[in-house]
Design a protein around this motif. Structure first.
Motif, short mmCIF file in Angstrom:
data_model
loop_
_atom_site.label_atom_id
_atom_site.label_comp_id
_atom_site.label_asym_id
_atom_site.label_seq_id
_atom_site.Cartn_x
_atom_site.Cartn_y
_atom_site.Cartn_z
N SER A 123 0.79 -1.12 0.06
CA SER A 123 0.16 -0.02 -0.18
C SER A 123 0.98 1.42 0.20
O SER A 123 0.67 2.22 -0.61
N GLN A 124 2.02 1.11 0.65
CA GLN A 124 2.98 2.43 0.89
C GLN A 124 3.52 2.60 -0.45
O GLN A 124 3.65 3.80 -1.08
N SER A 125 4.11 1.61 -1.14
CA SER A 125 4.60 1.71 -2.54
C SER A 125 3.58 2.19 -3.49
O SER A 125 4.00 3.06 -4.19
N SER A 126 2.33 1.62 -3.29
CA SER A 126 1.40 2.14 -4.37
C SER A 126 0.94 3.75 -4.13
O SER A 126 0.83 4.65 -5.05
N ALA A 127 1.00 4.00 -2.86
CA ALA A 127 0.65 5.43 -2.60
C ALA A 127 1.75 6.34 -3.07
O ALA A 127 1.48 7.18 -3.47
N THR A 128 2.81 5.94 -2.90
CA THR A 128 3.80 6.83 -3.32
C THR A 128 4.01 7.12 -4.71
O THR A 128 4.16 7.96 -5.59
N SER A 129 3.76 5.79 -5.53
CA SER A 129 3.63 5.95 -6.96
C SER A 129 2.75 6.71 -7.56
O SER A 129 2.58 7.53 -8.36
N ALA A 130 1.49 6.52 -6.79
CA ALA A 130 0.18 7.28 -7.27
C ALA A 130 0.44 8.84 -7.20
O ALA A 130 0.22 9.52 -7.94
N ALA A 131 1.18 9.38 -5.65
CA ALA A 131 1.38 10.63 -5.80
C ALA A 131 2.32 11.01 -6.67
O ALA A 131 1.99 12.41 -7.03
N LEU A 132 3.26 10.79 -6.78
CA LEU A 132 4.39 11.14 -7.67
C LEU A 132 4.02 11.05 -9.12
O LEU A 132 4.04 12.09 -9.96
N GLY A 133 3.11 10.13 -9.51
CA GLY A 133 2.65 10.36 -10.86
C GLY A 133 1.89 11.25 -10.97
O GLY A 133 1.65 12.08 -12.21
N TYR A 134 0.75 11.57 -10.04
CA TYR A 134 -0.13 12.60 -9.95
C TYR A 134 0.61 14.05 -10.25
O TYR A 134 0.25 15.00 -11.10
N LEU A 135 1.77 14.25 -9.56
CA LEU A 135 2.68 15.21 -9.47
C LEU A 135 3.67 15.60 -10.49
O LEU A 135 4.40 16.41 -10.65
N HIS A 136 3.74 14.37 -11.38
CA HIS A 136 4.58 14.23 -12.47
C HIS A 136 6.03 14.54 -12.00
O HIS A 136 6.94 15.22 -12.52
N ARG A 137 6.13 13.84 -10.91
CA ARG A 137 7.55 13.79 -10.28
C ARG A 137 8.38 12.24 -10.55
O ARG A 137 7.54 11.38 -10.37
N SER A 138 9.46 12.25 -10.65
CA SER A 138 10.16 11.06 -11.07
C SER A 138 10.64 10.33 -9.73
O SER A 138 11.36 11.22 -8.59
N ARG A 140 13.08 8.53 -9.29
CA ARG A 140 14.60 8.76 -9.19
C ARG A 140 15.04 10.11 -8.70
O ARG A 140 16.13 9.97 -7.94
N ASP A 141 14.40 11.08 -8.58
CA ASP A 141 14.60 12.22 -7.82
C ASP A 141 14.16 12.39 -6.48
O ASP A 141 14.64 13.25 -5.82
N VAL A 142 13.08 11.90 -6.22
CA VAL A 142 12.22 11.97 -4.93
C VAL A 142 11.88 10.68 -4.32
O VAL A 142 11.42 9.77 -4.86
N LYS A 143 12.64 10.73 -3.25
CA LYS A 143 12.54 9.45 -2.31
C LYS A 143 11.42 9.86 -1.10
O LYS A 143 11.91 10.76 -0.39
N VAL A 144 10.32 8.98 -1.14
CA VAL A 144 9.47 8.91 0.05
C VAL A 144 9.59 7.99 0.96
O VAL A 144 9.74 6.66 0.42
N THR A 145 9.58 8.01 2.25
CA THR A 145 9.64 7.16 3.15
C THR A 145 8.23 7.31 4.17
O THR A 145 8.19 8.25 4.69
N LEU A 146 7.65 6.10 4.12
CA LEU A 146 6.22 6.24 5.02
C LEU A 146 6.48 5.04 6.36
O LEU A 146 7.07 4.05 5.96
N ARG A 147 6.27 5.71 7.37
CA ARG A 147 6.31 4.96 8.67
C ARG A 147 5.03 5.17 9.51
O ARG A 147 4.50 6.16 9.59
N LEU A 148 4.43 4.03 9.76
CA LEU A 148 3.36 3.90 10.60
C LEU A 148 3.36 2.93 11.43
O LEU A 148 3.44 1.65 10.97
N ALA A 149 3.30 2.84 12.69
CA ALA A 149 3.55 1.65 13.54
C ALA A 149 2.37 1.12 14.21
O ALA A 149 1.09 1.86 14.08
N ASP A 150 2.37 -0.18 14.25
CA ASP A 150 1.42 -1.09 14.48
C ASP A 150 0.04 -0.91 13.99
O ASP A 150 -1.15 -1.07 14.39
N VAL A 151 0.11 -0.50 12.65
CA VAL A 151 -0.97 -0.47 11.61
C VAL A 151 -0.90 -1.66 10.59
O VAL A 151 0.47 -1.42 9.85
N GLY A 152 -1.63 -2.47 10.22
CA GLY A 152 -1.24 -3.25 9.00
C GLY A 152 -2.37 -3.13 7.95
O GLY A 152 -3.51 -2.39 8.28
N GLY A 153 -2.40 -3.53 6.87
CA GLY A 153 -3.12 -3.81 5.84
C GLY A 153 -3.32 -2.59 4.79
O GLY A 153 -2.25 -1.79 5.04
#
Length: 261
Positions: A123-138, A140-153
Motif C-alpha cells: 500500500s505504501q509503495s502504491s501510494a507513493t507511486s500514485a502521488a508522484l505520478g499525479y505530481l509528475h515527479r520522478s 529517481r529524484d524524489v524519495k518518500v519514506t512512510l512510517r506507521l507503527a502497529d497498523v497493517g493492511g
C-alpha cells in the motif's frame, strides 16, 4: 398431582436435546470478529516520535491542518467470540460483528501478521507511486519514506497519497490541501491512483469524529455504509481516484461544488 399426558412427555423428551444444543451454542466459539472504532493518525505529522511521511531529494512545504487515516480495532485472530458477544455487537452502534475471514486472511496469528504487514508495504509503495505520478515527479529524484507503527493492511493508501501531495505541492495554488481543516478518510489506492473499498467504514467515521475531523473521504462504493450511521457534523466526500480527491478538497477549500454521497 395431575397425570402427565403422553403428548407432554413426548414434547419434553424432544425439547431436551434442543435446549442442550442452545446451551452448548451459547458457550461455543463462533467464526466472527467483533470490531470497534480504532485509532487515527495524522499522516502529515508524527507517529511514535517519527514523521509518518519523510521526503528527500526535493523541498517540502510546511503544512497546516490534518489528514487522519482511520482504523478499526478488532478482536484478535485467536480470540474466542461467543453468542452473547455477537448478539450484543449486533445491537450496538459502536461495534460491528464481521465474519472472521473478512478481517483476517491466513491461518496462524503469525501468518496473519505477515499478510497484514505485506499489504501495508504494498500500500505504501502504491501510494507513493500514485502521488508522484499525479505530481509528475520522478521516483529517481524524489524519495518518500512512510512510517506507521502497529497498523497493517492497505486501507491507509489514499491518505498516504494525499499527505505526499500536500507536503510537496499543497493545493497547487500556494495553499494547504486541507484548507486548515482536520480531514479523515479511508481507502486503498493502486499505483495509478484508483481508490478502492476497505470495509468497516461506519466504525471509522466514528473514530474520525471522535478525533476532531469534520470531513471524511470515503470510497464511493461504500457511500451507503458510511451514511447509515454517520456521526452528526461529519461531512462525507465520495472519491474514486486520487485526482478526484484532490479536486474535491480544492473545491471544499474554495467554496466550490463538492461531491456528495
Amino acid at each position: 398431582m395431575p397425570a402427565v399426558s403422553p403428548r407432554a412427555r413426548l414434547l419434553a423428551l424432544c425439547s431436551a436435546p434442543v435446549l442442550a444444543l442452545f446451551a452448548v451454542a451459547a458457550f461455543a466459539p463462533l467464526p466472527f470478529t467483533v470490531a470497534q472504532p480504532g485509532s487515527t493518525v495524522n499522516v502529515l505529522g508524527s507517529d511514535h516520535g517519527k514523521q509518518v511521511i519523510s521526503v528527500s531529494g526535493t523541498g517540502t512545504r510546511k503544512t497546516a491542518g490534518q489528514l487522519r487515516m482511520t482504523t478499526i480495532l478488532a478482536t484478535g485472530p485467536d480470540a474466542t467470540v461467543r453468542v452473547k458477544d455477537v448478539v450484543s455487537g449486533w445491537f450496538a452502534t459502536d461495534r460491528a460483528v464481521m465474519p472472521h475471514d473478512s478481517v483476517y486472511v491466513g491461518g496462524t496469528t503469525k501468518e496473519i501478521e505477515r499478510h497484514n504487514t505485506e499489504e501495508m508495504r504494498e500500500s505504501q509503495s502504491s501510494a507513493t507511486s500514485a502521488a508522484l505520478g499525479y505530481l509528475h515527479r520522478s521516483p529517481r529524484d524524489v524519495k518518500v519514506t512512510l512510517r506507521l507503527a502497529d497498523v497493517g493492511g492497505p486501507s491507509a493508501g489514499l491518505l498516504f497519497s494525499l499527505g505526499i501531495v500536500d507536503k510537496l505541492d499543497g493545493d497547487g495554488r500556494g495553499g494547504d490541501l486541507t484548507g486548515g481543516r482536520t480531514i479523515a478518510g479511508t481507502g486503498t489506492i493502486d499505483a495509478k491512483g484508483k481508490v478502492g473499498a476497505v470495509g468497516g467504514v461506519p466504525l471509522k467515521t466514528q473514530a474520525a469524529k471522535r478525533d476532531g475531523a469534520t470531513v471524511f473521504l470515503v470510497p464511493k462504493a461504500e457511500c451507503a455504509d458510511a451514511t447509515a450511521e454517520l456521526p452528526k457534523g461529519l461531512r462525507l466526500i465520495p472519491v474514486t481516484t486520487l485526482k478526484g480527491a484532490v479536486t474535491a478538497l480544492r473545491a471544499l477549500r474554495s467554496g466550490g461544488a463538492v461531491p456528495q454521497c
